[in-house]
Design a protein around this motif. Structure first.
Motif, PDB file in Angstrom:
ATOM      1  N   SER A  23       0.829  -1.208   0.000  1.00 47.71           N
ATOM      2  CA  SER A  23       0.000   0.000   0.000  1.00 47.71           C
ATOM      3  C   SER A  23       0.863   1.257   0.000  1.00 47.71           C
ATOM      4  N   CYS A  27       3.539   9.978  -0.825  1.00 44.25           N
ATOM      5  CA  CYS A  27       3.957  10.313  -2.173  1.00 44.25           C
ATOM      6  C   CYS A  27       4.340  11.792  -2.144  1.00 44.25           C
ATOM      7  N   SER A  74       3.787  17.296  -0.738  1.00 47.37           N
ATOM      8  CA  SER A  74       3.042  16.054  -0.932  1.00 47.37           C
ATOM      9  C   SER A  74       2.381  16.083  -2.301  1.00 47.37           C
ATOM     10  N   PHE A  76      -0.084  13.758  -5.294  1.00 50.84           N
ATOM     11  CA  PHE A  76      -1.055  12.699  -5.578  1.00 50.84           C
ATOM     12  C   PHE A  76      -1.718  12.133  -4.320  1.00 50.84           C
ATOM     13  N   PRO A  77      -2.436  12.955  -3.571  1.00 51.26           N
ATOM     14  CA  PRO A  77      -3.064  12.467  -2.334  1.00 51.26           C
ATOM     15  C   PRO A  77      -4.051  11.323  -2.570  1.00 51.26           C
ATOM     16  N   GLU A  78      -4.587  11.214  -3.789  1.00 45.14           N
ATOM     17  CA  GLU A  78      -5.522  10.131  -4.084  1.00 45.14           C
ATOM     18  C   GLU A  78      -4.846   8.761  -4.111  1.00 45.14           C
ATOM     19  N   LEU A  79      -3.512   8.722  -4.179  1.00 42.48           N
ATOM     20  CA  LEU A  79      -2.794   7.442  -4.160  1.00 42.48           C
ATOM     21  C   LEU A  79      -2.628   6.862  -2.759  1.00 42.48           C
ATOM     22  N   GLN A  82      -3.820   3.333  -1.586  1.00 36.44           N
ATOM     23  CA  GLN A  82      -4.026   2.447  -2.737  1.00 36.44           C
ATOM     24  C   GLN A  82      -3.026   1.285  -2.694  1.00 36.44           C
TER      25      GLN A  82
END
Length: 100
Positions: A23, A27, A74, A76-79, A82
């Motif tokens: 996970s 990033c 920071s 790509f907080p959506e990653l 994931q």
């Protein structure tokens, strides 16, 4: 060139076997033309550090990475959170993609 299709043909399966199912925990970037992706699985951590400088592009895989307190952003907080589903080499190109 150290990043060519023939090198990546062996590198991508090895990297996939190491990080598949891990996970994303962070990033970020500390320098221009840089991306650091921190991955974890249980107590184990792995960091992918990609430099995209025009002079030389390189990718480093490390078990530990110390994030600077200054000059960091920071990305790509959506990653975050994931899970790595796989790594796919793009045929006859010097590129690969990480699927989440």
């Amino acid at each position: 060139m150290h990043f060519n299709f023939h090198f990546l043909k062996f590198f991508c399966p090895a990297l996939e076997s190491k990080i598949k199912g891990w996970s994303v925990i962070e990033c970020f970037s500390q320098n221009k033309d840089e991306l650091v992706i921190g991955l974890a699985q249980g107590e184990n951590e792995c960091y992918l550090r990609a430099n995209f400088l025009p002079v030389i592009s390189c990718l480093a895989v490390a078990d530990a990475f110390k994030r600077s307190k200054k000059n960091t952003i920071s990305l790509f907080p959506e990653l975050i959170g994931q899970t790595v589903a796989g790594i796919h080499l793009i045929n006859f190109e010097r590129a690969f993609c990480i699927q989440f």
